[in-house]
Design a protein around this motif. Structure first.
Motif, PDB file in Angstrom:
ATOM      1  N   VAL A   1      59.717  67.994  22.696  1.00 24.63           N
ATOM      2  CA  VAL A   1      61.174  68.081  22.684  1.00 24.63           C
ATOM      3  C   VAL A   1      61.670  68.237  21.251  1.00 24.63           C
ATOM      4  CG1 VAL A   1      63.314  66.833  23.162  1.00 24.63           C
ATOM      5  CG2 VAL A   1      61.485  66.808  24.825  1.00 24.63           C
ATOM      6  N   GLY A   2      61.126  67.470  20.335  1.00 21.50           N
ATOM      7  CA  GLY A   2      61.561  67.552  18.941  1.00 21.50           C
ATOM      8  C   GLY A   2      61.331  68.932  18.346  1.00 21.50           C
ATOM      9  N   LEU A   3      60.186  69.547  18.629  1.00 20.00           N
ATOM     10  CA  LEU A   3      59.883  70.873  18.097  1.00 20.00           C
ATOM     11  C   LEU A   3      60.803  71.932  18.706  1.00 20.00           C
ATOM     12  CD1 LEU A   3      58.140  72.643  16.294  1.00 20.00           C
ATOM     13  CD2 LEU A   3      56.511  72.817  18.173  1.00 20.00           C
ATOM     14  N   ILE A   4      61.019  71.882  20.017  1.00 19.50           N
ATOM     15  CA  ILE A   4      61.927  72.832  20.667  1.00 19.50           C
ATOM     16  C   ILE A   4      63.341  72.673  20.119  1.00 19.50           C
ATOM     17  CG2 ILE A   4      63.027  73.432  22.875  1.00 19.50           C
ATOM     18  CD1 ILE A   4      60.332  72.655  24.201  1.00 19.50           C
ATOM     19  N   ALA A   5      63.772  71.433  19.947  1.00 25.26           N
ATOM     20  CA  ALA A   5      65.102  71.169  19.401  1.00 25.26           C
ATOM     21  C   ALA A   5      65.239  71.748  17.998  1.00 25.26           C
ATOM     22  CB  ALA A   5      65.367  69.669  19.384  1.00 25.26           C
ATOM     23  N   GLN A   6      64.219  71.573  17.178  1.00 23.03           N
ATOM     24  CA  GLN A   6      64.290  72.079  15.806  1.00 23.03           C
ATOM     25  C   GLN A   6      64.309  73.599  15.778  1.00 23.03           C
ATOM     26  OE1 GLN A   6      64.745  69.938  13.086  1.00 23.03           O
ATOM     27  NE2 GLN A   6      65.347  71.892  12.264  1.00 23.03           N
ATOM     28  N   VAL A   7      63.556  74.244  16.671  1.00 21.77           N
ATOM     29  CA  VAL A   7      63.568  75.710  16.748  1.00 21.77           C
ATOM     30  C   VAL A   7      64.956  76.201  17.144  1.00 21.77           C
ATOM     31  CG1 VAL A   7      62.677  77.684  18.053  1.00 21.77           C
ATOM     32  CG2 VAL A   7      61.096  75.980  17.165  1.00 21.77           C
ATOM     33  N   LEU A   8      65.569  75.589  18.169  1.00 23.21           N
ATOM     34  CA  LEU A   8      66.925  75.973  18.573  1.00 23.21           C
ATOM     35  C   LEU A   8      67.921  75.766  17.438  1.00 23.21           C
ATOM     36  CD1 LEU A   8      67.292  74.531  22.187  1.00 23.21           C
ATOM     37  CD2 LEU A   8      67.349  76.930  21.512  1.00 23.21           C
ATOM     38  N   PHE A   9      67.823  74.633  16.801  1.00 22.43           N
ATOM     39  CA  PHE A   9      68.742  74.304  15.714  1.00 22.43           C
ATOM     40  C   PHE A   9      68.583  75.281  14.556  1.00 22.43           C
ATOM     41  CE2 PHE A   9      70.424  71.381  12.380  1.00 22.43           C
ATOM     42  CZ  PHE A   9      71.635  71.113  12.976  1.00 22.43           C
ATOM     43  N   SER A  10      67.362  75.650  14.233  1.00 20.25           N
ATOM     44  CA  SER A  10      67.107  76.591  13.135  1.00 20.25           C
ATOM     45  C   SER A  10      67.496  78.012  13.500  1.00 20.25           C
ATOM     46  CB  SER A  10      65.628  76.546  12.742  1.00 20.25           C
ATOM     47  OG  SER A  10      65.304  75.270  12.255  1.00 20.25           O
ATOM     48  N   ALA A  11      67.447  78.367  14.772  1.00 20.39           N
ATOM     49  CA  ALA A  11      67.787  79.728  15.207  1.00 20.39           C
ATOM     50  C   ALA A  11      69.231  80.078  14.876  1.00 20.39           C
ATOM     51  CB  ALA A  11      67.535  79.876  16.702  1.00 20.39           C
ATOM     52  N   ARG A  12      70.076  79.097  14.759  1.00 17.36           N
ATOM     53  CA  ARG A  12      71.476  79.370  14.441  1.00 17.36           C
ATOM     54  C   ARG A  12      71.621  80.053  13.088  1.00 17.36           C
ATOM     55  NH1 ARG A  12      74.269  74.264  12.211  1.00 17.36           N
ATOM     56  NH2 ARG A  12      72.582  73.428  10.967  1.00 17.36           N
ATOM     57  N   PHE A  13      70.757  79.708  12.125  1.00 20.70           N
ATOM     58  CA  PHE A  13      70.824  80.351  10.817  1.00 20.70           C
ATOM     59  C   PHE A  13      70.438  81.816  10.914  1.00 20.70           C
ATOM     60  CE2 PHE A  13      70.254  75.887   9.529  1.00 20.70           C
ATOM     61  CZ  PHE A  13      71.438  75.754   8.819  1.00 20.70           C
ATOM     62  N   LEU A  14      69.456  82.127  11.736  1.00 17.05           N
ATOM     63  CA  LEU A  14      69.058  83.512  11.944  1.00 17.05           C
ATOM     64  C   LEU A  14      70.197  84.301  12.597  1.00 17.05           C
ATOM     65  CD1 LEU A  14      66.787  85.614  11.769  1.00 17.05           C
ATOM     66  CD2 LEU A  14      66.020  84.832  14.012  1.00 17.05           C
ATOM     67  N   VAL A  15      70.853  83.714  13.594  1.00 15.85           N
ATOM     68  CA  VAL A  15      71.991  84.355  14.259  1.00 15.85           C
ATOM     69  C   VAL A  15      73.105  84.635  13.244  1.00 15.85           C
ATOM     70  CG1 VAL A  15      73.857  83.943  15.930  1.00 15.85           C
ATOM     71  CG2 VAL A  15      71.495  83.419  16.538  1.00 15.85           C
ATOM     72  N   GLN A  16      73.414  83.652  12.429  1.00 17.62           N
ATOM     73  CA  GLN A  16      74.493  83.812  11.437  1.00 17.62           C
ATOM     74  C   GLN A  16      74.139  84.874  10.408  1.00 17.62           C
ATOM     75  OE1 GLN A  16      74.812  82.894   7.950  1.00 17.62           O
ATOM     76  NE2 GLN A  16      76.931  83.562   8.015  1.00 17.62           N
ATOM     77  N   TRP A  17      72.917  84.877   9.946  1.00 18.16           N
ATOM     78  CA  TRP A  17      72.473  85.840   8.933  1.00 18.16           C
ATOM     79  C   TRP A  17      72.554  87.264   9.472  1.00 18.16           C
ATOM     80  CZ3 TRP A  17      66.775  87.124   7.854  1.00 18.16           C
ATOM     81  CH2 TRP A  17      66.677  87.988   6.773  1.00 18.16           C
ATOM     82  N   ILE A  18      72.035  87.493  10.670  1.00 23.40           N
ATOM     83  CA  ILE A  18      72.058  88.833  11.263  1.00 23.40           C
ATOM     84  C   ILE A  18      73.499  89.310  11.474  1.00 23.40           C
ATOM     85  CG2 ILE A  18      71.511  90.145  13.365  1.00 23.40           C
ATOM     86  CD1 ILE A  18      68.921  88.409  13.524  1.00 23.40           C
ATOM     87  N   ALA A  19      74.350  88.432  11.994  1.00 22.87           N
ATOM     88  CA  ALA A  19      75.749  88.807  12.228  1.00 22.87           C
ATOM     89  C   ALA A  19      76.457  89.156  10.924  1.00 22.87           C
ATOM     90  CB  ALA A  19      76.477  87.678  12.942  1.00 22.87           C
ATOM     91  N   SER A  20      76.209  88.385   9.877  1.00 24.37           N
ATOM     92  CA  SER A  20      76.838  88.665   8.576  1.00 24.37           C
ATOM     93  C   SER A  20      76.316  89.959   7.975  1.00 24.37           C
ATOM     94  CB  SER A  20      76.595  87.503   7.607  1.00 24.37           C
ATOM     95  OG  SER A  20      77.291  86.358   8.028  1.00 24.37           O
ATOM     96  N   GLU A  21      75.034  90.223   8.124  1.00 29.75           N
ATOM     97  CA  GLU A  21      74.466  91.463   7.602  1.00 29.75           C
ATOM     98  C   GLU A  21      75.059  92.685   8.297  1.00 29.75           C
ATOM     99  OE1 GLU A  21      72.480  92.178   5.053  1.00 29.75           O
ATOM    100  OE2 GLU A  21      72.319  90.074   4.480  1.00 29.75           O
ATOM    101  N   LYS A  22      75.315  92.580   9.589  1.00 28.64           N
ATOM    102  CA  LYS A  22      75.872  93.703  10.341  1.00 28.64           C
ATOM    103  C   LYS A  22      77.231  94.131   9.817  1.00 28.64           C
ATOM    104  CE  LYS A  22      73.626  93.261  14.826  1.00 28.64           C
ATOM    105  NZ  LYS A  22      73.834  93.002  16.262  1.00 28.64           N
TER     106      LYS A  22
END
Length: 81
Positions: A1-22
């Motif tokens: 659960v902790g690892l899945i939670a951390q992956v989800l939480f970290s994915a938000r930075f990838l989403v933000q970065w891609i959206a800003s780059e676009k």
């Protein structure tokens, strides 16, 4: 659960970065707040399981911020309709 939670939480930075780059400017897309909320909720559950008060407080405060931003998004959508 902790690892899945951390992956989800970290994915938000990838989403933000891609959206800003676009758009070539800093933005925070709606998905950022959903990844923050669900990742934060899972991390809070993990923190409670571990009985770590510092971790619990940090995640609980974050959930308030994420929930408020999601509320703003839904309210803006309602007002636009």
């Amino acid at each position: 659960v902790g690892l899945i939670a951390q992956v989800l939480f970290s994915a938000r930075f990838l989403v933000q970065w891609i959206a800003s780059e676009k758009v070539r400017r800093s933005i925070v897309p709606e998905a950022f707040w959903y990844f923050s909320f669900f990742g934060g909720a899972l991390l809070l559950a993990y923190a409670i399981h571990r009985r770590d008060p510092v971790f619990i407080l940090g995640q609980a405060f974050g959930l308030i911020v994420y929930t408020r931003n999601i509320w703003f998004l839904h309210r803006a959508r309602r007002d636009d309709a």
